[in-house]
Design a protein around this motif. Structure first.
Motif, PDB file in Angstrom:
ATOM      1  N   GLU A  57       0.812  -1.201   0.000  1.00  0.00           N
ATOM      2  CA  GLU A  57       0.000   0.000   0.000  1.00  0.00           C
ATOM      3  C   GLU A  57       0.852   1.259   0.000  1.00  0.00           C
ATOM      4  OE1 GLU A  57      -2.970   2.354  -0.529  1.00  0.00           O
ATOM      5  OE2 GLU A  57      -3.082   0.182  -0.700  1.00  0.00           O
TER       6      GLU A  57
ATOM      7  N   GLU B  68      -1.936  -4.669   4.019  1.00  0.00           N
ATOM      8  CA  GLU B  68      -2.246  -3.503   3.182  1.00  0.00           C
ATOM      9  C   GLU B  68      -3.510  -2.804   3.653  1.00  0.00           C
ATOM     10  OE1 GLU B  68      -2.096  -3.975  -1.236  1.00  0.00           O
ATOM     11  OE2 GLU B  68      -1.867  -6.050  -0.601  1.00  0.00           O
TER      12      GLU B  68
ATOM     13  N   PHE C 199      -3.825   1.039   5.061  1.00  0.00           N
ATOM     14  CA  PHE C 199      -4.654   2.036   4.397  1.00  0.00           C
ATOM     15  C   PHE C 199      -5.791   2.506   5.298  1.00  0.00           C
ATOM     16  CE2 PHE C 199      -8.138   3.354   1.584  1.00  0.00           C
ATOM     17  CZ  PHE C 199      -7.490   4.284   0.797  1.00  0.00           C
TER      18      PHE C 199
ATOM     19  N   GLU D 202      -3.409  -1.142  -6.892  1.00  0.00           N
ATOM     20  CA  GLU D 202      -2.180  -1.318  -6.118  1.00  0.00           C
ATOM     21  C   GLU D 202      -1.004  -0.625  -6.791  1.00  0.00           C
ATOM     22  OE1 GLU D 202      -2.102  -5.547  -4.394  1.00  0.00           O
ATOM     23  OE2 GLU D 202      -3.533  -5.675  -6.036  1.00  0.00           O
TER      24      GLU D 202
END
Length: 448
Positions: free
Chosen positions: A241, A335, A339, A359
Protein backbone atom coordinates in the motif's frame (compact mmCIF):
# COMPACT_ATOMS: atom_id res chain seq x y z
CA UNK A 1 12.63 -4.26 -15.33
CA UNK A 2 10.68 -7.48 -15.65
CA UNK A 3 7.00 -7.42 -16.57
CA UNK A 4 4.49 -10.08 -15.60
CA UNK A 5 0.71 -10.06 -15.97
CA UNK A 6 -1.81 -11.25 -13.41
CA UNK A 7 -5.12 -12.46 -14.83
CA UNK A 8 -7.87 -14.71 -13.59
CA UNK A 9 -9.14 -17.76 -15.41
CA UNK A 10 -12.58 -16.28 -14.92
CA UNK A 11 -14.01 -12.79 -14.32
CA UNK A 12 -11.34 -10.17 -13.62
CA UNK A 13 -11.81 -8.96 -10.06
CA UNK A 14 -15.07 -8.21 -8.28
CA UNK A 15 -16.18 -5.44 -10.66
CA UNK A 16 -13.82 -5.73 -13.63
CA UNK A 17 -16.38 -7.81 -15.51
CA UNK A 18 -18.85 -4.88 -15.23
CA UNK A 19 -16.61 -2.42 -17.05
CA UNK A 20 -18.13 -1.34 -20.39
CA UNK A 21 -14.93 -2.33 -22.21
CA UNK A 22 -14.53 -5.71 -20.49
CA UNK A 23 -14.66 -8.79 -22.65
CA UNK A 24 -17.17 -11.49 -21.76
CA UNK A 25 -15.36 -14.48 -23.25
CA UNK A 26 -13.68 -15.88 -20.13
CA UNK A 27 -15.14 -19.30 -20.95
CA UNK A 28 -13.50 -19.31 -24.41
CA UNK A 29 -10.02 -20.14 -25.62
CA UNK A 30 -9.96 -17.02 -27.82
CA UNK A 31 -10.15 -14.76 -24.75
CA UNK A 32 -6.89 -16.10 -23.29
CA UNK A 33 -4.98 -16.48 -26.54
CA UNK A 34 -5.78 -12.85 -27.43
CA UNK A 35 -4.39 -11.66 -24.09
CA UNK A 36 -1.31 -13.87 -24.48
CA UNK A 37 -0.47 -12.34 -27.87
CA UNK A 38 -0.90 -8.80 -26.50
CA UNK A 39 1.45 -9.55 -23.60
CA UNK A 40 4.08 -11.19 -25.78
CA UNK A 41 4.02 -8.28 -28.23
CA UNK A 42 4.61 -5.90 -25.31
CA UNK A 43 7.66 -7.87 -24.15
CA UNK A 44 6.17 -9.35 -21.00
CA UNK A 45 8.19 -12.14 -19.42
CA UNK A 46 5.26 -13.94 -17.89
CA UNK A 47 1.49 -14.42 -17.71
CA UNK A 48 0.40 -15.68 -14.31
CA UNK A 49 -3.01 -17.25 -13.59
CA UNK A 50 -3.98 -17.67 -9.91
CA UNK A 51 -6.37 -20.28 -8.59
CA UNK A 52 -8.45 -21.37 -5.62
CA UNK A 53 -10.22 -24.65 -4.97
CA UNK A 54 -13.60 -23.44 -3.75
CA UNK A 55 -16.42 -21.04 -4.34
CA UNK A 56 -15.83 -18.53 -1.50
CA UNK A 57 -18.12 -18.60 1.53
CA UNK A 58 -16.61 -15.53 3.18
CA UNK A 59 -19.83 -13.84 4.38
CA UNK A 60 -22.18 -15.73 6.74
CA UNK A 61 -20.84 -19.08 5.48
CA UNK A 62 -22.76 -18.58 2.25
CA UNK A 63 -21.64 -18.69 -1.35
CA UNK A 64 -24.49 -16.35 -2.35
CA UNK A 65 -22.38 -13.14 -2.29
CA UNK A 66 -19.59 -14.76 -4.30
CA UNK A 67 -22.00 -15.89 -6.98
CA UNK A 68 -24.01 -12.64 -6.91
CA UNK A 69 -21.01 -10.35 -7.31
CA UNK A 70 -18.50 -12.65 -9.05
CA UNK A 71 -16.11 -12.70 -6.11
CA UNK A 72 -13.46 -15.36 -6.66
CA UNK A 73 -15.75 -17.39 -8.88
CA UNK A 74 -15.96 -18.98 -11.37
CA UNK A 75 -12.39 -20.26 -11.60
CA UNK A 76 -11.37 -22.43 -14.54
CA UNK A 77 -8.58 -24.95 -14.09
CA UNK A 78 -5.53 -22.77 -14.84
CA UNK A 79 -3.31 -25.49 -16.35
CA UNK A 80 -5.30 -25.88 -19.60
CA UNK A 81 -5.63 -22.10 -19.75
CA UNK A 82 -1.90 -21.42 -19.59
CA UNK A 83 -1.23 -24.27 -22.01
CA UNK A 84 -3.48 -22.51 -24.54
CA UNK A 85 -1.65 -19.24 -23.90
CA UNK A 86 1.73 -20.85 -24.44
CA UNK A 87 0.56 -22.52 -27.65
CA UNK A 88 -0.49 -19.12 -29.00
CA UNK A 89 2.94 -17.57 -28.37
CA UNK A 90 6.64 -18.31 -28.81
CA UNK A 91 8.36 -16.46 -25.95
CA UNK A 92 5.82 -15.66 -23.24
CA UNK A 93 6.30 -17.55 -19.98
CA UNK A 94 3.18 -19.02 -18.40
CA UNK A 95 2.55 -19.87 -14.75
CA UNK A 96 -0.33 -21.20 -12.69
CA UNK A 97 -1.18 -21.63 -9.04
CA UNK A 98 -1.21 -25.17 -7.65
CA UNK A 99 -1.78 -25.74 -3.93
CA UNK A 100 0.48 -27.98 -1.87
CA UNK A 101 -2.42 -28.47 0.53
CA UNK A 102 -4.60 -30.67 -1.67
CA UNK A 103 -2.27 -32.31 -4.18
CA UNK A 104 0.46 -34.94 -4.09
CA UNK A 105 4.07 -34.20 -5.10
CA UNK A 106 4.11 -36.83 -7.86
CA UNK A 107 1.05 -35.29 -9.55
CA UNK A 108 2.48 -31.78 -9.52
CA UNK A 109 6.01 -32.84 -10.51
CA UNK A 110 4.63 -34.79 -13.49
CA UNK A 111 2.21 -32.08 -14.60
CA UNK A 112 4.75 -29.25 -14.39
CA UNK A 113 7.55 -31.25 -16.02
CA UNK A 114 5.22 -32.21 -18.86
CA UNK A 115 4.12 -28.60 -19.33
CA UNK A 116 7.71 -27.33 -19.29
CA UNK A 117 8.67 -29.78 -22.04
CA UNK A 118 5.64 -29.03 -24.21
CA UNK A 119 6.06 -25.24 -24.04
CA UNK A 120 9.83 -25.25 -24.55
CA UNK A 121 10.95 -24.28 -21.05
CA UNK A 122 8.45 -21.50 -20.38
CA UNK A 123 6.50 -22.94 -17.43
CA UNK A 124 6.15 -21.64 -13.89
CA UNK A 125 4.43 -22.83 -10.73
CA UNK A 126 2.96 -20.48 -8.14
CA UNK A 127 3.25 -22.43 -4.90
CA UNK A 128 0.44 -21.77 -2.42
CA UNK A 129 -0.65 -23.46 0.79
CA UNK A 130 -4.33 -22.43 0.28
CA UNK A 131 -6.01 -19.73 2.34
CA UNK A 132 -9.73 -20.46 2.71
CA UNK A 133 -11.66 -22.80 4.97
CA UNK A 134 -13.96 -23.34 1.98
CA UNK A 135 -11.07 -25.05 0.17
CA UNK A 136 -10.40 -27.37 3.10
CA UNK A 137 -14.07 -28.32 3.16
CA UNK A 138 -13.83 -29.64 -0.40
CA UNK A 139 -11.13 -32.09 0.69
CA UNK A 140 -12.50 -33.71 3.83
CA UNK A 141 -11.44 -31.08 6.37
CA UNK A 142 -13.60 -28.76 8.46
CA UNK A 143 -11.06 -25.96 8.65
CA UNK A 144 -7.85 -24.85 7.00
CA UNK A 145 -4.82 -26.11 8.96
CA UNK A 146 -2.80 -23.52 10.86
CA UNK A 147 -0.22 -21.58 8.87
CA UNK A 148 2.71 -23.37 10.53
CA UNK A 149 1.32 -26.77 9.55
CA UNK A 150 0.61 -25.63 5.99
CA UNK A 151 4.16 -24.38 5.48
CA UNK A 152 5.68 -27.48 7.05
CA UNK A 153 3.76 -29.54 4.49
CA UNK A 154 4.85 -27.19 1.71
CA UNK A 155 8.52 -27.57 2.68
CA UNK A 156 8.39 -31.34 2.39
CA UNK A 157 6.25 -31.08 -0.75
CA UNK A 158 8.89 -28.94 -2.51
CA UNK A 159 11.70 -31.25 -1.41
CA UNK A 160 9.94 -34.28 -2.87
CA UNK A 161 8.85 -32.49 -6.05
CA UNK A 162 12.38 -31.28 -6.73
CA UNK A 163 13.78 -34.77 -6.09
CA UNK A 164 11.34 -36.15 -8.65
CA UNK A 165 12.43 -33.56 -11.23
CA UNK A 166 16.03 -34.53 -10.48
CA UNK A 167 15.38 -38.27 -10.71
CA UNK A 168 16.36 -38.15 -14.39
CA UNK A 169 19.75 -36.74 -15.33
CA UNK A 170 19.78 -34.36 -18.28
CA UNK A 171 21.62 -36.98 -20.39
CA UNK A 172 19.52 -40.00 -19.40
CA UNK A 173 17.85 -40.37 -22.81
CA UNK A 174 20.03 -41.82 -25.58
CA UNK A 175 17.36 -42.76 -28.17
CA UNK A 176 19.91 -44.70 -30.26
CA UNK A 177 17.82 -46.27 -33.02
CA UNK A 178 20.67 -48.42 -34.29
CA UNK A 179 21.40 -50.14 -30.98
CA UNK A 180 17.85 -50.01 -29.72
CA UNK A 181 18.94 -48.38 -26.46
CA UNK A 182 16.48 -45.69 -25.41
CA UNK A 183 17.82 -44.61 -22.05
CA UNK A 184 20.59 -45.09 -19.50
CA UNK A 185 19.32 -46.66 -16.27
CA UNK A 186 22.43 -45.52 -14.44
CA UNK A 187 21.33 -41.90 -15.08
CA UNK A 188 17.86 -42.43 -13.59
CA UNK A 189 17.31 -43.02 -9.90
CA UNK A 190 14.58 -43.69 -7.38
CA UNK A 191 13.59 -41.07 -4.83
CA UNK A 192 12.75 -43.40 -1.93
CA UNK A 193 11.40 -40.59 0.21
CA UNK A 194 9.68 -41.41 3.48
CA UNK A 195 8.88 -38.31 5.46
CA UNK A 196 6.30 -37.06 7.92
CA UNK A 197 3.66 -36.39 5.26
CA UNK A 198 4.72 -38.13 2.03
CA UNK A 199 6.10 -41.47 0.93
CA UNK A 200 7.28 -41.47 -2.69
CA UNK A 201 9.37 -44.17 -4.35
CA UNK A 202 9.98 -42.64 -7.78
CA UNK A 203 11.51 -42.05 -10.22
CA UNK A 204 9.28 -39.59 -12.05
CA UNK A 205 7.77 -40.84 -15.30
CA UNK A 206 8.82 -37.65 -17.16
CA UNK A 207 12.45 -36.67 -17.94
CA UNK A 208 14.01 -33.66 -16.23
CA UNK A 209 12.35 -30.36 -17.29
CA UNK A 210 14.14 -28.12 -19.80
CA UNK A 211 14.55 -25.46 -17.09
CA UNK A 212 15.79 -27.99 -14.52
CA UNK A 213 12.94 -26.82 -12.31
CA UNK A 214 10.04 -24.79 -13.68
CA UNK A 215 10.18 -21.23 -12.36
CA UNK A 216 8.89 -21.21 -8.77
CA UNK A 217 6.68 -18.28 -7.75
CA UNK A 218 5.63 -17.55 -4.18
CA UNK A 219 3.47 -14.85 -2.65
CA UNK A 220 3.55 -15.45 1.11
CA UNK A 221 3.95 -12.24 3.15
CA UNK A 222 4.00 -13.76 6.65
CA UNK A 223 7.40 -14.50 8.24
CA UNK A 224 6.91 -18.20 7.39
CA UNK A 225 5.97 -17.31 3.80
CA UNK A 226 8.95 -15.00 3.37
CA UNK A 227 11.36 -17.61 4.65
CA UNK A 228 9.84 -20.27 2.41
CA UNK A 229 10.20 -17.94 -0.58
CA UNK A 230 13.79 -17.13 0.34
CA UNK A 231 14.67 -20.84 0.08
CA UNK A 232 12.59 -21.97 -2.86
CA UNK A 233 11.21 -19.13 -4.96
CA UNK A 234 12.62 -17.62 -8.12
CA UNK A 235 9.92 -14.93 -8.23
CA UNK A 236 8.15 -13.31 -5.29
CA UNK A 237 4.77 -11.75 -6.05
CA UNK A 238 3.83 -9.19 -3.41
CA UNK A 239 1.41 -6.35 -2.80
CA UNK A 240 1.98 -3.07 -0.96
CA UNK A 241 0.00 0.00 0.00
CA UNK A 242 3.06 2.27 0.14
CA UNK A 243 6.55 2.61 -1.29
CA UNK A 244 7.97 2.43 2.23
CA UNK A 245 6.44 -0.97 2.98
CA UNK A 246 7.59 -2.21 -0.44
CA UNK A 247 11.19 -1.18 0.24
CA UNK A 248 11.14 -2.89 3.64
CA UNK A 249 9.70 -6.10 2.17
CA UNK A 250 12.23 -6.15 -0.70
CA UNK A 251 15.18 -5.75 1.68
CA UNK A 252 13.82 -8.42 4.00
CA UNK A 253 13.30 -11.19 1.44
CA UNK A 254 16.63 -10.46 -0.27
CA UNK A 255 18.40 -10.68 3.11
CA UNK A 256 16.62 -13.94 3.89
CA UNK A 257 17.74 -15.38 0.54
CA UNK A 258 21.35 -14.44 1.30
CA UNK A 259 21.07 -16.01 4.74
CA UNK A 260 20.08 -19.27 3.04
CA UNK A 261 23.17 -19.16 0.86
CA UNK A 262 21.47 -17.89 -2.28
CA UNK A 263 22.46 -15.02 -4.55
CA UNK A 264 19.77 -12.37 -3.83
CA UNK A 265 19.83 -11.39 -7.49
CA UNK A 266 18.41 -14.83 -8.26
CA UNK A 267 15.22 -13.90 -6.42
CA UNK A 268 13.07 -11.48 -8.43
CA UNK A 269 10.57 -9.35 -6.48
CA UNK A 270 7.54 -8.24 -8.52
CA UNK A 271 5.02 -6.05 -6.64
CA UNK A 272 1.46 -5.83 -7.92
CA UNK A 273 0.69 -2.75 -10.01
CA UNK A 274 -2.86 -1.96 -11.09
CA UNK A 275 -2.53 0.57 -13.88
CA UNK A 276 -5.17 3.07 -14.99
CA UNK A 277 -3.89 4.95 -18.05
CA UNK A 278 -5.27 8.29 -19.16
CA UNK A 279 -4.24 11.14 -21.43
CA UNK A 280 -3.19 12.93 -18.23
CA UNK A 281 -3.65 12.52 -14.48
CA UNK A 282 -7.09 14.16 -14.47
CA UNK A 283 -8.34 11.83 -17.20
CA UNK A 284 -6.93 8.77 -15.43
CA UNK A 285 -8.50 9.77 -12.10
CA UNK A 286 -11.85 10.20 -13.83
CA UNK A 287 -11.52 6.69 -15.30
CA UNK A 288 -10.71 5.31 -11.89
CA UNK A 289 -13.67 7.12 -10.32
CA UNK A 290 -15.98 5.53 -12.89
CA UNK A 291 -14.49 2.12 -12.10
CA UNK A 292 -14.92 2.67 -8.35
CA UNK A 293 -18.52 3.65 -8.93
CA UNK A 294 -19.24 0.12 -10.15
CA UNK A 295 -18.57 -1.35 -6.69
CA UNK A 296 -21.44 -2.50 -4.52
CA UNK A 297 -20.37 -2.36 -0.83
CA UNK A 298 -21.25 -6.01 -0.24
CA UNK A 299 -19.18 -7.00 -3.28
CA UNK A 300 -16.14 -5.30 -1.78
CA UNK A 301 -16.70 -6.92 1.62
CA UNK A 302 -17.12 -10.27 -0.09
CA UNK A 303 -13.79 -9.85 -1.85
CA UNK A 304 -12.02 -8.82 1.35
CA UNK A 305 -13.57 -11.67 3.36
CA UNK A 306 -12.47 -14.08 0.61
CA UNK A 307 -8.86 -12.92 0.90
CA UNK A 308 -8.58 -12.75 4.70
CA UNK A 309 -10.70 -15.89 5.37
CA UNK A 310 -12.70 -14.04 8.04
CA UNK A 311 -16.43 -13.28 8.02
CA UNK A 312 -16.42 -9.51 8.49
CA UNK A 313 -20.18 -9.36 9.06
CA UNK A 314 -19.46 -10.60 12.61
CA UNK A 315 -18.17 -7.12 13.40
CA UNK A 316 -19.67 -3.65 13.48
CA UNK A 317 -19.56 -2.58 9.84
CA UNK A 318 -19.55 1.07 10.87
CA UNK A 319 -16.67 0.59 13.29
CA UNK A 320 -12.94 0.16 12.68
CA UNK A 321 -11.41 -3.05 11.36
CA UNK A 322 -10.61 -5.26 14.38
CA UNK A 323 -7.25 -6.87 14.87
CA UNK A 324 -7.29 -10.34 13.33
CA UNK A 325 -4.85 -12.93 14.68
CA UNK A 326 -4.96 -15.48 11.84
CA UNK A 327 -5.86 -14.46 8.29
CA UNK A 328 -5.76 -16.11 4.88
CA UNK A 329 -3.65 -13.77 2.75
CA UNK A 330 -1.54 -11.85 5.23
CA UNK A 331 -0.10 -9.47 2.64
CA UNK A 332 -3.56 -8.20 1.67
CA UNK A 333 -4.56 -7.89 5.33
CA UNK A 334 -1.50 -5.77 6.13
CA UNK A 335 -2.25 -3.50 3.18
CA UNK A 336 -5.81 -3.04 4.35
CA UNK A 337 -4.73 -2.24 7.90
CA UNK A 338 -2.16 0.27 6.66
CA UNK A 339 -4.65 2.04 4.40
CA UNK A 340 -7.60 1.91 6.83
CA UNK A 341 -5.59 3.37 9.70
CA UNK A 342 -4.25 6.13 7.50
CA UNK A 343 -7.66 7.04 6.07
CA UNK A 344 -9.64 6.23 9.26
CA UNK A 345 -12.10 3.95 7.43
CA UNK A 346 -14.89 1.82 8.86
CA UNK A 347 -15.26 -1.82 7.84
CA UNK A 348 -18.06 -0.86 5.44
CA UNK A 349 -15.91 1.87 3.86
CA UNK A 350 -12.99 -0.54 3.60
CA UNK A 351 -15.21 -2.94 1.65
CA UNK A 352 -16.23 -0.24 -0.82
CA UNK A 353 -12.56 0.74 -1.31
CA UNK A 354 -11.32 -2.86 -1.52
CA UNK A 355 -13.77 -3.78 -4.23
CA UNK A 356 -11.96 -1.47 -6.67
CA UNK A 357 -8.57 -1.40 -4.98
CA UNK A 358 -5.68 -0.43 -7.24
CA UNK A 359 -2.18 -1.32 -6.12
CA UNK A 360 1.06 0.56 -6.46
CA UNK A 361 -0.43 4.04 -7.12
CA UNK A 362 -0.11 3.53 -10.90
CA UNK A 363 -2.80 5.98 -12.03
CA UNK A 364 -2.01 8.69 -14.57
CA UNK A 365 -0.60 9.25 -18.01
CA UNK A 366 1.86 6.79 -19.53
CA UNK A 367 4.64 9.11 -18.44
CA UNK A 368 3.26 9.33 -14.88
CA UNK A 369 3.11 5.54 -14.58
CA UNK A 370 6.63 5.13 -15.98
CA UNK A 371 7.83 7.73 -13.45
CA UNK A 372 6.33 5.76 -10.57
CA UNK A 373 7.77 2.48 -11.80
CA UNK A 374 11.19 4.03 -12.17
CA UNK A 375 10.92 5.50 -8.68
CA UNK A 376 10.16 2.07 -7.21
CA UNK A 377 13.10 0.51 -9.04
CA UNK A 378 15.49 3.24 -7.92
CA UNK A 379 14.26 3.02 -4.32
CA UNK A 380 15.00 -0.70 -4.10
CA UNK A 381 11.38 -1.80 -3.94
CA UNK A 382 11.11 -3.96 -7.06
CA UNK A 383 12.85 -5.89 -9.84
CA UNK A 384 9.79 -5.38 -12.02
CA UNK A 385 6.03 -5.46 -11.69
CA UNK A 386 3.07 -7.82 -11.78
CA UNK A 387 0.60 -5.82 -13.86
CA UNK A 388 -3.02 -6.22 -12.79
CA UNK A 389 -5.69 -5.04 -15.21
CA UNK A 390 -8.89 -3.42 -13.99
CA UNK A 391 -10.65 -5.13 -16.91
CA UNK A 392 -9.52 -7.44 -19.68
CA UNK A 393 -8.35 -7.51 -22.33
CA UNK A 394 -8.69 -3.74 -22.84
CA UNK A 395 -6.58 -2.59 -19.86
CA UNK A 396 -3.70 -4.85 -20.90
CA UNK A 397 -3.99 -3.45 -24.43
CA UNK A 398 -3.88 0.13 -23.11
CA UNK A 399 -0.77 -0.67 -21.08
CA UNK A 400 0.89 -2.33 -24.08
CA UNK A 401 0.03 0.50 -26.47
CA UNK A 402 0.72 3.47 -24.19
CA UNK A 403 2.96 2.62 -21.22
CA UNK A 404 5.33 0.07 -22.78
CA UNK A 405 6.56 2.47 -25.51
CA UNK A 406 7.40 5.00 -22.78
CA UNK A 407 9.25 2.37 -20.75
CA UNK A 408 11.16 1.33 -23.87
CA UNK A 409 12.03 4.94 -24.65
CA UNK A 410 13.65 5.11 -21.20
CA UNK A 411 15.47 1.81 -21.72
CA UNK A 412 13.62 0.17 -18.81
CA UNK A 413 12.15 -2.84 -20.65
CA UNK A 414 13.21 -5.03 -23.54
CA UNK A 415 12.32 -4.41 -27.15
CA UNK A 416 12.46 -8.14 -27.97
CA UNK A 417 12.79 -11.45 -26.17
CA UNK A 418 16.33 -12.79 -26.34
CA UNK A 419 16.21 -15.87 -24.10
CA UNK A 420 14.99 -19.31 -25.00
CA UNK A 421 13.33 -20.13 -21.67
CA UNK A 422 11.46 -18.24 -18.99
CA UNK A 423 14.50 -18.54 -16.74
CA UNK A 424 16.65 -17.01 -19.47
CA UNK A 425 14.31 -14.04 -19.87
CA UNK A 426 14.16 -13.49 -16.11
CA UNK A 427 17.93 -13.70 -15.75
CA UNK A 428 17.71 -16.82 -13.58
CA UNK A 429 20.26 -19.63 -13.54
CA UNK A 430 19.17 -23.16 -14.40
CA UNK A 431 19.29 -25.29 -11.21
CA UNK A 432 21.79 -28.10 -11.30
CA UNK A 433 20.73 -31.62 -10.46
CA UNK A 434 20.38 -31.98 -6.68
CA UNK A 435 19.88 -28.28 -6.06
CA UNK A 436 17.05 -29.44 -3.78
CA UNK A 437 19.61 -30.83 -1.30
CA UNK A 438 21.14 -27.42 -0.64
CA UNK A 439 17.76 -25.75 -0.24
CA UNK A 440 16.49 -28.52 2.03
CA UNK A 441 19.63 -28.28 4.18
CA UNK A 442 19.09 -24.54 4.55
CA UNK A 443 15.65 -25.28 6.00
CA UNK A 444 16.87 -27.72 8.66
CA UNK A 445 16.19 -26.41 12.09
CA UNK A 446 14.39 -23.38 10.68
CA UNK A 447 11.03 -24.72 9.63
CA UNK A 448 7.99 -22.98 11.06
Amino acid sequence: MHLAAFLNAGPQGTVGWRHPDAGDGFLTAAHYTRIARVLEGAGFDLAFVPDSLAVPRGLKDSFDPAVTWGTGTPRLDPIPVITLMAAATEHLGVAATVSTGYQEPFHVARSMATLDHLVGGRAGWNVVTSFQDAEAQNFGQDKLPARAARYARAEEFLEVTAQLWDSWADDAIVADKESGVFGRPDRVRAVDHRGERFAVRGPLSVPRPPQGYPVIIQAGASPAGRDFAARWADVVFCSHESLESAVAFYADVKARAAAHGRDPEQLKVLPAATTVVGTDLKDALAKHAEFTGLVHPEAGLSRLAYHVNVDLTRYDLDGPLPSLAEVGVEGHYREVVEFAEREKLSVREIGRWYGARTEGDMIGSASDIADTMEQWLDAGAADGFMIQATHVPAAFEEFAEQVVPELRRRGLVRTAHTGGTLRDNLGLARPGRDEWRRRARSAEGGRP
